[in-house]
Write a protein that holds these residues in place. Structure first.
Motif, PDB file in Angstrom:
ATOM      1  N   UNK A   1       0.837  -1.200   0.000  1.00  0.00           N
ATOM      2  CA  UNK A   1       0.000   0.000   0.000  1.00  0.00           C
ATOM      3  C   UNK A   1       0.874   1.253   0.000  1.00  0.00           C
ATOM      4  N   UNK A   2       0.228   2.414  -0.068  1.00  0.00           N
ATOM      5  CA  UNK A   2       0.967   3.654  -0.261  1.00  0.00           C
ATOM      6  C   UNK A   2       1.570   4.202   1.032  1.00  0.00           C
TER       7      UNK A   2
ATOM      8  N   UNK B   1       8.339   0.667   7.326  1.00  0.00           N
ATOM      9  CA  UNK B   1       8.648   0.594   8.756  1.00  0.00           C
ATOM     10  C   UNK B   1       7.467  -0.066   9.443  1.00  0.00           C
ATOM     11  N   UNK B   2       7.721  -1.160  10.158  1.00  0.00           N
ATOM     12  CA  UNK B   2       6.674  -1.882  10.882  1.00  0.00           C
ATOM     13  C   UNK B   2       6.944  -1.744  12.376  1.00  0.00           C
ATOM     14  N   UNK B   3       6.008  -1.141  13.094  1.00  0.00           N
ATOM     15  CA  UNK B   3       6.165  -0.949  14.540  1.00  0.00           C
ATOM     16  C   UNK B   3       5.250  -1.929  15.265  1.00  0.00           C
TER      17      UNK B   3
ATOM     18  N   UNK C   1       0.266   5.944  18.834  1.00  0.00           N
ATOM     19  CA  UNK C   1      -0.350   5.937  17.509  1.00  0.00           C
ATOM     20  C   UNK C   1       0.393   6.853  16.558  1.00  0.00           C
ATOM     21  N   UNK C   2       0.476   6.432  15.322  1.00  0.00           N
ATOM     22  CA  UNK C   2       1.192   7.190  14.306  1.00  0.00           C
ATOM     23  C   UNK C   2       0.230   7.529  13.175  1.00  0.00           C
ATOM     24  N   UNK C   3       0.278   8.790  12.765  1.00  0.00           N
ATOM     25  CA  UNK C   3      -0.589   9.195  11.681  1.00  0.00           C
ATOM     26  C   UNK C   3      -0.071   8.647  10.360  1.00  0.00           C
ATOM     27  N   UNK C   4      -0.949   8.540   9.412  1.00  0.00           N
ATOM     28  CA  UNK C   4      -0.605   8.077   8.065  1.00  0.00           C
ATOM     29  C   UNK C   4       0.093   6.722   8.098  1.00  0.00           C
ATOM     30  N   UNK C   5      -0.371   5.857   8.967  1.00  0.00           N
ATOM     31  CA  UNK C   5       0.178   4.498   9.065  1.00  0.00           C
ATOM     32  C   UNK C   5      -0.962   3.498   8.923  1.00  0.00           C
TER      33      UNK C   5
END
Length: 729
Positions: A21-22, A164-166, A173-177
């Motif tokens: 995905x993007x 990047x995989x957290x 929380x991370x935006x645009x993930x």
């Protein structure tokens, strides 16, 4: 290859899909005990089979040799996998389909050797060589909540990762993930973790106890015996484990526990007791094995990250005198099922917490609340990078302490707040009517009940229990000392002076003509311990509310020029249907759904964005040297830092604005800051000194308008000091 649960297979499939995905980042949120390592290692294997030129770099936290544990697990789960540690990378470099397990701190801590120039090729050169050879990096960040630092971010950028995989049970929380979430209920349904957490089982309504430690240990030992019998009836070779968690700085408590357990024939010598502290480790070999001999392990505030001991069923968390956050991750350590299946037996399918920590539910709520927001790193617009402001810093040396002034201030506050007189019997009745506890015993509260999932709602439904403990001056003397010392720190008074003030106000055996209460010395012990949090709140009010002004000598303030930070972590509500970008913000990408914000702040930010005269607005930080702070003093001369909420530019003029809680529809104040009047005066002083404009802004809910106060502060919206904001700004 281990048999995978349905939710693990689904998570692996979603991870594989996310690679195409993007979005550059993926967040895998999965409860402790759900097998995050199994999920990730199988995903790495599956993805590697069908893609060329890929290298996985798995970054782990610094404690507990977790990188070696993770590598060993992948070697066990995935045969013929190409796994490496940092030492292997330094020797052989990166190769296609490698899975490299690396400890963060070996690369990010000052003084490390991995990134220094040396006779061998350094780490950076290995990365650059991999790039030249056409290899692409996928970064996996294990326990990502522990490693969100600038240095760690810089390390990630060296790899120029394609993804990047957290992973974490409690991720920020991370935006645009892409979020991939494994639900707790799915993990329970598969039998990997226990069905229920039972808290303080069978404590009853009110308790009278001699020793809190012995009481909790006895309860837990009884449960341990029940569990042993339950497993024996099933002919399961499992020796259930009890985890005893000590607070920090608790050497005396450790000795007490060891002595008490020895009376139960549980010792280090006979192998039934283990300990895992930084300076003391015994009987830890193979303790994770299902039939290992130790039945109790003693730990301190945090268990090593990644510790996996499925036979752990019971947690005894001993209460501390200081307020330490209850870590929900610790509960995760007793939630795994020992044989990865439920026994359909409530006794064996549950885990158990025993504690007198009356504030542990607040820790749970605090932790769960952190996961409610999205976050993004925003960057300052280029044209605003040269804006400068003058910030003030405390010298660290306040006005000389005057214990007699402190005594008089507290005396006046209590008289005003509780309508006290010279009649101490009358005073006791007045204070008791307003919530103060008077008893010769120590009275505390804990909770009992059960929770199926770790949610705020379930913890709020626990039943309260009153604990009544006979006062023991030897045992509780230490707690009294701690409480008085803590109150003294709040007022910047040493223990001796704080103790003298308390004794003069409340102890009948200490002479003082304006005594408020007439308690025996033992009753003073109980009074302070039982009412500690109430006293702390009253002392805070006395510091801010009494009309005794201590003049702040400006030579005690240090000043420094600062610029607006070039980047910051922006938190917002990603579920809000309105995600409008505020063009007025100094940061590109600042959204209308910004959180955490008060109603006044949200309305003010929208006002600034809609205003044609506001060129830019900056939301100031609330802690740290990089933000604008103004120094003031409380009523006892202690220096404090005030961080105004907003700095903005209107028609080329700099304004500094502090927003406060608004006024309700009926006109009552919703401002909970006791120091507002003091902060207003110090803001006026700062604005005058630097020839700036500003004031306090509050929202009037009766008309939904913002009002500003710039001259004389009154906590009354009807006062003429408040003007509609649009008429001034």
């Amino acid at each position: 290859m281990a048999k995978l649960a349905d939710f693990q297979i689904k998570a692996i499939a979603k991870l594989t899909e996310s690679m195409n995905d993007e979005k550059k980042e993926v967040v895998l949120k999965s409860p402790t005990g759900s097998g995050k390592t199994i999920i990730i290692t199988h995903f790495m294997d599956e993805y590697g089979k069908g893609h060329f030129n890929n290298v996985f770099v798995w970054l782990t936290p610094g404690k507990g040799n977790l990188e070696e544990q993770s590598k060993a697990k992948m070697d066990a789960y995935i045969h013929n996998s190409s796994t490496k540690l940092l030492s292997d990378v330094m020797t052989y470099g990166f190769k296609e389909n490698d899975a490299c397990f690396i400890n963060w701190e070996k690369l990010t801590k000052k003084g490390n050797t991995a990134l220094k120039e040396s006779e061998r090729t350094n780490f950076l050169e290995h990365i650059e060589r991999a790039h030249r050879e056409g290899l692409e990096f996928t970064i996996i960040i294990d326990e990502s909540h522990q490693n969100d630092t600038v240095r760690a971010s810089d390390l990630i950028e060296l790899f120029k990762p394609k993804k990047i995989i957290r992973t974490s049970a409690t991720p920020k929380n991370y935006t645009n993930a892409t979020l991939i979430e494994v639900s707790e209920s799915d993990v329970i349904a598969e039998g990997l973790i226990k069905k229920m957490l039972i808290i303080n089982e069978n404590f009853g309504g009110n308790l009278e106890i001699e020793s809190p430690v012995n009481f909790l240990l006895d309860k837990a030992l009884d449960k341990l015996d029940e569990l042993k019998s339950g497993f024996a009836e099933r002919k399961a070779i499992i020796n259930p484990l009890m985890v005893v968690q000590l607070p920090n700085n608790s050497d005396a408590l450790l000795d007490e526990i060891e002595r008490y357990l020895a009376t139960k024939h549980i010792t280090y010598e006979n192998g039934l007791l283990a300990v895992w502290l930084s300076d003391k480790k015994q009987n830890l070999e193979e303790i994770e094995e299902l039939n290992a001999k130790p039945t109790i392990v003693i730990i301190k505030q945090a268990i090593a990250t990644g510790w996996d001991c499925p036979r752990a069923h019971i947690l005894v968390k001993l209460r501390e005198n200081t307020r330490e956050t209850f870590e929900i991750q610790t509960i995760g350590r007793i939630r795994r099922m020992p044989e990865v299946k439920h026994y359909e037996n409530d006794l064996l399918d549950s885990c158990y917490l025993y504690t007198f920590d009356e504030r542990f539910t607040e820790g749970v709520k605090l932790h769960l609340g952190k996961g409610a927001l999205d976050a993004a790193k925003l960057f300052l617009k280029n044209e605003l990078r040269n804006i400068t402001l003058i910030t003030e810093h405390k010298t660290g040396v306040g006005a000389p302490r005057d214990a007699s002034l402190s005594l008089k201030t507290m005396e006046n506050y209590f008289k005003d707040e509780y309508e006290l007189t010279k009649k101490t019997t009358h005073n006791k009745n007045k204070m008791e009517a307003k919530g103060y506890k008077f008893s010769e015993n120590i009275i505390k509260q804990t909770f009992t009940g059960q929770v199926h999932t770790l949610t705020v709602e379930e913890f709020e439904n626990l039943e309260k229990i009153n604990l009544v403990e006979p006062l023991n001056t030897h045992r509780h003397g230490r707690e009294y000392h701690n409480r008085v010392s803590t109150l003294g720190v709040q007022l910047s008074l040493p223990y001796e002076q704080m103790n003298t003030i308390i004794r003069r106000l409340f102890d009948k055996n200490v002479e003082y003509k304006n005594k408020l209460l007439n308690l025996e010395t033992k009753e003073v012990y109980a009074f302070v311990i039982n009412n500690f949090y109430r006293l702390k709140e009253d002392f805070r009010s006395a510091m801010s509310g009494v009309n005794i002004q201590v003049a702040l000598d400006l030579k005690d303030i240090t000043e420094r020029e600062i610029t607006i930070p070039k980047e910051f972590l922006f938190t917002f509500d990603g579920n809000n249907r309105v995600q409008r970008e505020y063009e007025s913000s100094v940061y590109k990408g600042y959204l209308s759904s910004a959180e955490i914000r008060s109603d006044s702040e949200k309305t003010f930010e929208k006002y600034c964005n809609d205003s044609k005269e506001v060129e830019w607005v900056y939301r100031n930080g609330d802690k740290g040297n990089d933000y604008l702070s103004i120094v003031y003093q409380d009523n006892f001369g202690k220096q404090k830092s005030f961080y105004p909420d907003y700095i903005l530019s209107k028609n080329g003029e700099i304004w500094i604005v502090e927003t406060k809680g608004g006024f309700s529809r009926s006109g009552s104040s919703e401002d909970i800051d006791r120091y507002s009047p003091k902060k207003f005066e110090v803001l006026k002083r700062y604005l005058t000194k630097h020839n700036l404009k500003g004031g306090f802004v509050r929202k009037d809910k009766s008309n939904n308008e913002l009002f500003i106060c710039t001259e004389n502060y009154k906590d009354d919206i009807k006062d003429e000091c408040w003007t509609i904001l649009s008429e001034i700004l």
